[in-house]
Design an enzyme around this catalytic site. Sequence first.
Site, PDB file in Angstrom:
ATOM      1  N   THR A  30      -7.481  -6.632  45.215  1.00 31.33           N
ATOM      2  CA  THR A  30      -8.463  -6.765  44.151  1.00 31.33           C
ATOM      3  C   THR A  30      -8.097  -5.857  42.984  1.00 31.33           C
ATOM      4  OG1 THR A  30     -10.832  -6.850  43.684  1.00 31.33           O
ATOM      5  CG2 THR A  30     -10.122  -5.096  45.177  1.00 31.33           C
ATOM      6  N   LYS A  56      -3.903  -7.169  41.310  1.00 27.30           N
ATOM      7  CA  LYS A  56      -3.525  -8.567  41.540  1.00 27.30           C
ATOM      8  C   LYS A  56      -2.223  -8.939  40.820  1.00 27.30           C
ATOM      9  CE  LYS A  56      -8.262 -10.124  42.275  1.00 27.30           C
ATOM     10  NZ  LYS A  56      -9.335 -11.036  41.899  1.00 27.30           N
ATOM     11  N   ASN A  95      -4.322 -12.638  45.159  1.00 25.02           N
ATOM     12  CA  ASN A  95      -5.447 -11.943  45.807  1.00 25.02           C
ATOM     13  C   ASN A  95      -5.367 -12.019  47.327  1.00 25.02           C
ATOM     14  OD1 ASN A  95      -6.247 -14.592  46.358  1.00 25.02           O
ATOM     15  ND2 ASN A  95      -8.408 -14.148  46.038  1.00 25.02           N
ATOM     16  N   GLY A 116      -9.597 -12.354  30.810  1.00 26.46           N
ATOM     17  CA  GLY A 116      -8.881 -11.391  31.648  1.00 26.46           C
ATOM     18  C   GLY A 116      -8.329 -12.042  32.900  1.00 26.46           C
ATOM     19  N   GLY A 117      -8.096 -11.218  33.913  1.00 27.26           N
ATOM     20  CA  GLY A 117      -7.482 -11.701  35.156  1.00 27.26           C
ATOM     21  C   GLY A 117      -8.307 -12.760  35.863  1.00 27.26           C
ATOM     22  N   ASN A 132     -13.194 -15.147  23.620  1.00 31.91           N
ATOM     23  CA  ASN A 132     -12.928 -13.769  24.064  1.00 31.91           C
ATOM     24  C   ASN A 132     -13.069 -12.806  22.902  1.00 31.91           C
ATOM     25  OD1 ASN A 132     -12.198 -12.021  26.219  1.00 31.91           O
ATOM     26  ND2 ASN A 132     -10.244 -11.669  25.192  1.00 31.91           N
ATOM     27  N   ARG A 133     -13.533 -11.594  23.254  1.00 35.11           N
ATOM     28  CA  ARG A 133     -13.701 -10.539  22.237  1.00 35.11           C
ATOM     29  C   ARG A 133     -12.385 -10.319  21.504  1.00 35.11           C
ATOM     30  NH1 ARG A 133     -15.513  -4.937  24.786  1.00 35.11           N
ATOM     31  NH2 ARG A 133     -13.481  -5.198  25.780  1.00 35.11           N
ATOM     32  N   TYR A 151     -20.919 -10.225  40.893  1.00 35.27           N
ATOM     33  CA  TYR A 151     -22.003 -10.398  41.852  1.00 35.27           C
ATOM     34  C   TYR A 151     -22.793  -9.112  41.997  1.00 35.27           C
ATOM     35  CZ  TYR A 151     -18.118  -8.734  44.669  1.00 35.27           C
ATOM     36  OH  TYR A 151     -17.036  -8.026  45.123  1.00 35.27           O
TER      37      TYR A 151
HETATM   38  P1  NDP Z   1     -10.457  -7.931  33.156  1.00 35.32           P
HETATM   39  O1  NDP Z   1     -10.581  -6.467  32.913  1.00 35.32           O
HETATM   40  O2  NDP Z   1      -9.124  -8.508  33.442  1.00 35.32           O
HETATM   41  O3  NDP Z   1     -11.041  -8.723  31.871  1.00 35.32           O
HETATM   42  C1  NDP Z   1     -12.259  -8.356  31.338  1.00 35.32           C
HETATM   43  C2  NDP Z   1     -12.683  -9.353  30.270  1.00 35.32           C
HETATM   44  O4  NDP Z   1     -13.998  -9.011  29.849  1.00 35.32           O
HETATM   45  C3  NDP Z   1     -11.815  -9.349  29.027  1.00 35.32           C
HETATM   46  O5  NDP Z   1     -11.709 -10.659  28.524  1.00 35.32           O
HETATM   47  C4  NDP Z   1     -12.625  -8.455  28.068  1.00 35.32           C
HETATM   48  O6  NDP Z   1     -12.413  -8.769  26.701  1.00 35.32           O
HETATM   49  C5  NDP Z   1     -14.026  -8.862  28.436  1.00 35.32           C
HETATM   50  N1  NDP Z   1     -15.049  -7.852  28.118  1.00 35.32           N
HETATM   51  C6  NDP Z   1     -15.268  -6.674  28.746  1.00 35.32           C
HETATM   52  N2  NDP Z   1     -16.328  -6.036  28.196  1.00 35.32           N
HETATM   53  C7  NDP Z   1     -16.801  -6.852  27.208  1.00 35.32           C
HETATM   54  C8  NDP Z   1     -17.870  -6.749  26.280  1.00 35.32           C
HETATM   55  N3  NDP Z   1     -18.671  -5.692  26.255  1.00 35.32           N
HETATM   56  N4  NDP Z   1     -18.049  -7.752  25.409  1.00 35.32           N
HETATM   57  C9  NDP Z   1     -17.235  -8.843  25.426  1.00 35.32           C
HETATM   58  N5  NDP Z   1     -16.201  -8.993  26.273  1.00 35.32           N
HETATM   59  C10 NDP Z   1     -15.990  -8.003  27.157  1.00 35.32           C
HETATM   60  O7  NDP Z   1     -11.510  -8.240  34.325  1.00 35.32           O
HETATM   61  P2  NDP Z   1     -11.430  -9.450  35.367  1.00 35.32           P
HETATM   62  O8  NDP Z   1     -11.069 -10.681  34.622  1.00 35.32           O
HETATM   63  O9  NDP Z   1     -10.604  -9.042  36.528  1.00 35.32           O
HETATM   64  O10 NDP Z   1     -12.960  -9.525  35.903  1.00 35.32           O
HETATM   65  C11 NDP Z   1     -13.988 -10.094  35.104  1.00 35.32           C
HETATM   66  C12 NDP Z   1     -15.261 -10.234  35.939  1.00 35.32           C
HETATM   67  O11 NDP Z   1     -15.068 -11.155  37.001  1.00 35.32           O
HETATM   68  C13 NDP Z   1     -15.738  -8.927  36.593  1.00 35.32           C
HETATM   69  O12 NDP Z   1     -17.145  -8.856  36.464  1.00 35.32           O
HETATM   70  C14 NDP Z   1     -15.354  -9.099  38.048  1.00 35.32           C
HETATM   71  O13 NDP Z   1     -16.239  -8.380  38.893  1.00 35.32           O
HETATM   72  C15 NDP Z   1     -15.547 -10.608  38.223  1.00 35.32           C
HETATM   73  N6  NDP Z   1     -14.753 -11.169  39.338  1.00 35.32           N
HETATM   74  C16 NDP Z   1     -15.440 -11.765  40.369  1.00 35.32           C
HETATM   75  C17 NDP Z   1     -14.764 -12.336  41.427  1.00 35.32           C
HETATM   76  C18 NDP Z   1     -15.538 -12.989  42.534  1.00 35.32           C
HETATM   77  O14 NDP Z   1     -14.959 -13.289  43.595  1.00 35.32           O
HETATM   78  N7  NDP Z   1     -16.816 -13.281  42.350  1.00 35.32           N
HETATM   79  C19 NDP Z   1     -13.280 -12.314  41.511  1.00 35.32           C
HETATM   80  C20 NDP Z   1     -12.653 -11.695  40.352  1.00 35.32           C
HETATM   81  C21 NDP Z   1     -13.385 -11.129  39.326  1.00 35.32           C
HETATM   82  P3  NDP Z   1     -11.131  -8.138  25.897  1.00 35.32           P
HETATM   83  O15 NDP Z   1      -9.984  -9.016  26.248  1.00 35.32           O
HETATM   84  O16 NDP Z   1     -11.536  -8.240  24.480  1.00 35.32           O
HETATM   85  O17 NDP Z   1     -10.996  -6.713  26.385  1.00 35.32           O
END
Ligand code: NDP
Length: 271
Positions: free
Chosen positions: A61, A65, A86, A128-129, A150-151, A215
């Site tokens: 996780t 990853k 994963n 993101g990921g 995306n931001r 979650y």
């Molecule tokens: P990353 O860190 O790779 O990406 C985060 C993303 O969120 C980026 O696109 C970032 O934008 C954006 N972001 C963060 N803060 C803000 C904000 N305040 N306003 C706008 N955009 C924001 O994280 P992951 O992709 O790995 O995870 C994302 C979510 O998915 C998490 O909540 C994680 O817990 C959940 N998740 C759940 C899983 C499940 O099995 N249910 C599995 C994997 C993830 P920017 O590019 O501009 O920084």
Amino acid sequence: MKLLTVFGHPIEHSLSPVIHQAFAEQFDISLKYSKTDVAPGTFKQALETFHTNGGFAANVTVPYKGEAFEFCDSLSELAKRAQAVNTLLWQEGGLFGTNTDGQGFVNDLIKNHHQSLKGKRILILGAGGATRGILGPIIDEAPQTIVLANRTFEKAVDLSEAFERALLPMSYEDLGHVDGAFDYIINATSASLGQETLPISTTIVQNTFVYDLMYHQSRQTAFTQWASDNGAQQTTDGLGMLIEQAALGFELWFNMAPKTAPIFKLFENKS
Ligand code: NDP
């Protein structure tokens, strides 16, 4: 006894050991599933140590990853598309990696929420990921449109390129000018982790199905709460995705498909 673990940092919050233990009990499989907190820069060493000590398989996780993808000897197509792994399995030919996040997400929507993405309009927030992981299986469901906001706009553009322009990158500002409603809004940002809201208008969530990948024990996130308050038709957090991705991993490891419904009940009883 099979030894399994989940690698991450931080890792205390992980529900994977409880989920896999419950799956194993369905088949009388004896396993020990631990959590491995991996200090930055030591992931490869942690993998090798676990395997040397008899490790059979593992989950990966945040934030490893991408590194897991680099270290595998062979990869599934899903892992290649996501460029992230994963789920790991040590085989005779070396370390095999796949990515069950996206199919887990789709399975949760279809099996547990009785939805279909075919021909639908989808808005994904975040690039993101997690977005990279779910995009391939979502595209395979043949939706009509996928808009990705995306931001950092450039990251949305990069993902669009990586997925052969099967999605339309957009800034949050431009979302306000999109015609027509979305059927599904998927929050794949980590904004809910910090209880932050996203800069989108309330009109966009009206009558939509809102899915937050994050979650929470209460089954409500800052985003799903906001969406419910502003007219979303239905909302869910990402617990179902977590459980369904775990089920796919378990099936890979043990060649047996576990039932997921009892696991939801397990967490209901705990909350
Ligand atoms: P990353 O860190 O790779 O990406 C985060 C993303 O969120 C980026 O696109 C970032 O934008 C954006 N972001 C963060 N803060 C803000 C904000 N305040 N306003 C706008 N955009 C924001 O994280 P992951 O992709 O790995 O995870 C994302 C979510 O998915 C998490 O909540 C994680 O817990 C959940 N998740 C759940 C899983 C499940 O099995 N249910 C599995 C994997 C993830 P920017 O590019 O501009 O920084």
